[in-house]
Design an enzyme around this catalytic site. Structure first.
Site, PDB file in Angstrom:
ATOM      1  N   HIS A  35      35.529  51.502  41.245  1.00 36.26           N
ATOM      2  CA  HIS A  35      36.459  50.699  40.731  1.00 36.26           C
ATOM      3  C   HIS A  35      37.367  51.652  39.843  1.00 36.26           C
ATOM      4  O   HIS A  35      37.493  51.703  38.589  1.00 36.26           O
ATOM      5  CB  HIS A  35      36.112  49.554  39.812  1.00 36.26           C
ATOM      6  CG  HIS A  35      37.097  48.600  39.528  1.00 36.26           C
ATOM      7  ND1 HIS A  35      36.561  47.159  39.088  1.00 36.26           N
ATOM      8  CD2 HIS A  35      38.155  48.566  39.139  1.00 36.26           C
ATOM      9  CE1 HIS A  35      37.853  46.265  38.802  1.00 36.26           C
ATOM     10  NE2 HIS A  35      38.728  47.249  39.066  1.00 36.26           N
ATOM     11  N   HIS A  59      41.667  52.564  40.069  1.00 35.45           N
ATOM     12  CA  HIS A  59      42.934  52.843  40.424  1.00 35.45           C
ATOM     13  C   HIS A  59      43.713  53.974  40.333  1.00 35.45           C
ATOM     14  O   HIS A  59      43.913  54.275  39.234  1.00 35.45           O
ATOM     15  CB  HIS A  59      43.740  51.590  39.810  1.00 35.45           C
ATOM     16  CG  HIS A  59      43.229  50.043  40.025  1.00 35.45           C
ATOM     17  ND1 HIS A  59      43.311  49.147  41.003  1.00 35.45           N
ATOM     18  CD2 HIS A  59      42.342  49.278  39.351  1.00 35.45           C
ATOM     19  CE1 HIS A  59      42.750  48.020  41.099  1.00 35.45           C
ATOM     20  NE2 HIS A  59      42.080  48.205  40.012  1.00 35.45           N
ATOM     21  N   HIS A  66      38.967  42.107  43.739  1.00 40.12           N
ATOM     22  CA  HIS A  66      38.831  41.783  42.524  1.00 40.12           C
ATOM     23  C   HIS A  66      38.731  40.142  42.233  1.00 40.12           C
ATOM     24  O   HIS A  66      39.469  39.247  43.164  1.00 40.12           O
ATOM     25  CB  HIS A  66      40.191  41.997  41.758  1.00 40.12           C
ATOM     26  CG  HIS A  66      40.412  43.722  41.452  1.00 40.12           C
ATOM     27  ND1 HIS A  66      40.201  44.369  42.487  1.00 40.12           N
ATOM     28  CD2 HIS A  66      40.952  44.256  40.328  1.00 40.12           C
ATOM     29  CE1 HIS A  66      40.367  45.875  41.810  1.00 40.12           C
ATOM     30  NE2 HIS A  66      40.856  45.453  40.559  1.00 40.12           N
ATOM     31  N   GLU A  81      37.782  38.183  36.851  1.00 42.29           N
ATOM     32  CA  GLU A  81      38.486  38.954  35.565  1.00 42.29           C
ATOM     33  C   GLU A  81      38.869  37.850  34.677  1.00 42.29           C
ATOM     34  O   GLU A  81      38.396  37.543  33.624  1.00 42.29           O
ATOM     35  CB  GLU A  81      39.269  40.211  35.831  1.00 42.29           C
ATOM     36  CG  GLU A  81      39.783  40.943  34.783  1.00 42.29           C
ATOM     37  CD  GLU A  81      40.976  41.959  35.324  1.00 42.29           C
ATOM     38  OE1 GLU A  81      41.148  42.659  34.442  1.00 42.29           O
ATOM     39  OE2 GLU A  81      41.451  41.796  36.211  1.00 42.29           O
ATOM     40  N   ASP A 133      38.335  51.797  35.918  1.00 39.82           N
ATOM     41  CA  ASP A 133      39.640  51.055  36.298  1.00 39.82           C
ATOM     42  C   ASP A 133      40.875  51.588  36.284  1.00 39.82           C
ATOM     43  O   ASP A 133      41.311  52.120  37.170  1.00 39.82           O
ATOM     44  CB  ASP A 133      39.507  49.430  35.499  1.00 39.82           C
ATOM     45  CG  ASP A 133      40.354  48.415  35.885  1.00 39.82           C
ATOM     46  OD1 ASP A 133      40.722  48.454  37.020  1.00 39.82           O
ATOM     47  OD2 ASP A 133      40.335  47.314  35.109  1.00 39.82           O
ATOM     48  N   ASP A 134      41.571  51.443  35.110  1.00 41.61           N
ATOM     49  CA  ASP A 134      42.976  52.210  34.813  1.00 41.61           C
ATOM     50  C   ASP A 134      42.779  53.033  33.637  1.00 41.61           C
ATOM     51  O   ASP A 134      43.405  52.651  32.781  1.00 41.61           O
ATOM     52  CB  ASP A 134      44.001  51.310  34.745  1.00 41.61           C
ATOM     53  CG  ASP A 134      44.152  50.315  35.993  1.00 41.61           C
ATOM     54  OD1 ASP A 134      44.685  50.820  36.967  1.00 41.61           O
ATOM     55  OD2 ASP A 134      43.272  49.272  36.073  1.00 41.61           O
TER      56      ASP A 134
END
Length: 334
Positions: free
Chosen positions: A16, A18, A196, A199, A277-278
């Protein structure tokens, strides 16, 4: 073995991630200068000061603004190579990179420009670091399904270079079922499917991702804990959850890392993985997510080894590729 050393020694997959979310402010400003792009911030320091998010949307607004610095194939190459260097240092042996073509094609950047830069970085990372990789095209859920089909049409000449599709961006008000026809078509094309869900959206979105989109992995999924029947289902089916602890805290899904439910999910038998994630925006790459979560929740080395094993088992690779990673993992204590 100290915790930091142990975590980095664990062979792990990051599932996961990005790639646009790995754009550190320093690289953002270098690319913007190289490409003559004006950014909303005057300096690296001002950019970092803006990383005070109240929710998912406040992050996305900043994320899309920063992506404007990515223009040429080499920009996407530089972006991904910077990530792979950090991933290698963190013990990542395989990474499945999400990319958002609609973010770029809407700015006039050709689909092939994005894909070719990322693909070249994947090849170089394998040659330089031995890291395996996959590319997963994510559709932006705040846009329409018709716009998703348009993005898929742009991807069609390149399908042999893409391994799967996902669904990201603003979750609230955009249920997985909004994209039922699009994901049915992607499955017909033989693409892996992830999404996704759970969340900011409710547990029902997780069920929709499973039942309507036929998702093979759930990205985030932490709100499954609110539905006992869904928890039992996920424990029984072992559909992996790609949990992102530091992201969840920065976006106010949980007030603190000590209040995160990852250990609850793990103890209930769900196939939990840890991811970043980011990471440029959320304060840590994958090893830091492992380390900080272990400290906050009291995870043992056996827990961490299990999470790493889950990540390797959940990767979209064949058993021949997976076997040496698992052998390395089993050689470690815990």
């Amino acid at each position: 073995m100290e915790l930091d050393t142990y975590v980095r020694a664990l062979p792990k997959a990051e599932l996961h991630l990005h790639i646009e979310g790995t754009l550190e402010p320093e690289l953002m400003f270098r690319l913007a200068a190289r490409n003559g792009v004006a950014l909303p911030w005057a300096s690296v320091e001002e950019t970092r000061a803006a990383y005070d998010f109240t929710d998912l949307q406040s992050f996305l607004d900043l994320y899309y603004a920063g992506a404007a610095a990515l223009v040429h194939e080499h920009d996407f190459f530089d972006l991904a190579m910077a990530y792979f260097a950090r991933a290698h240092a963190d013990g990542v042996v395989h990474a499945e990179l999400f990319f958002d073509p609609q973010t770029h094609t809407a700015r006039g950047i050709a689909f092939d420009t994005v894909l070719s830069g990322l693909e070249r970085a994947c090849r170089d990372a394998h040659a330089r670091y031995g890291i395996g990789s996959r590319l997963i095209l994510c559709f932006l859920r705040h846009l329409s399904e018709e716009e998703g089909f348009a993005a898929l049409a742009q991807a069609m000449p390149h399908l042999g270079r893409i391994h799967g599709v996902g669904l990201d961006s603003s979750e609230k008000g955009h249920p997985p079922s909004k994209f039922a026809r699009l994901f049915a078509r992607c499955r017909e094309l033989g693409l892996h499917v992830v999404a996704h869900a759970g969340e900011e959206g409710p547990p029902a979105y997780i069920a929709e991702a499973l039942d309507v989109l036929k998702a093979e992995r759930i990205d985030h999924g932490v709100r499954a804990a609110e539905d006992p029947a869904l928890m039992q289902r996920l424990a029984h089916t072992q559909v992996p959850l790609t949990v992102c602890p530091l992201s969840n805290v920065r976006l106010r899904v949980f007030p603190t890392l000590a209040q995160h439910n990852l250990k609850t999910l793990l103890d209930a038998g769900l196939k939990v993985t840890i991811n970043s994630d980011d990471p440029a925006y959320f304060g840590g790459y994958v090893a830091k997510n492992y380390i900080d979560t272990a400290k906050a929740l009291g995870l043992t080395k056996a827990d961490l080894k299990r999470i790493a094993r889950n990540s390797l088992e959940a990767a979209f690779v064949d058993d021949a590729a997976r076997a040496p990673w698992l052998a390395r993992l089993e050689s470690l204590p815990g």
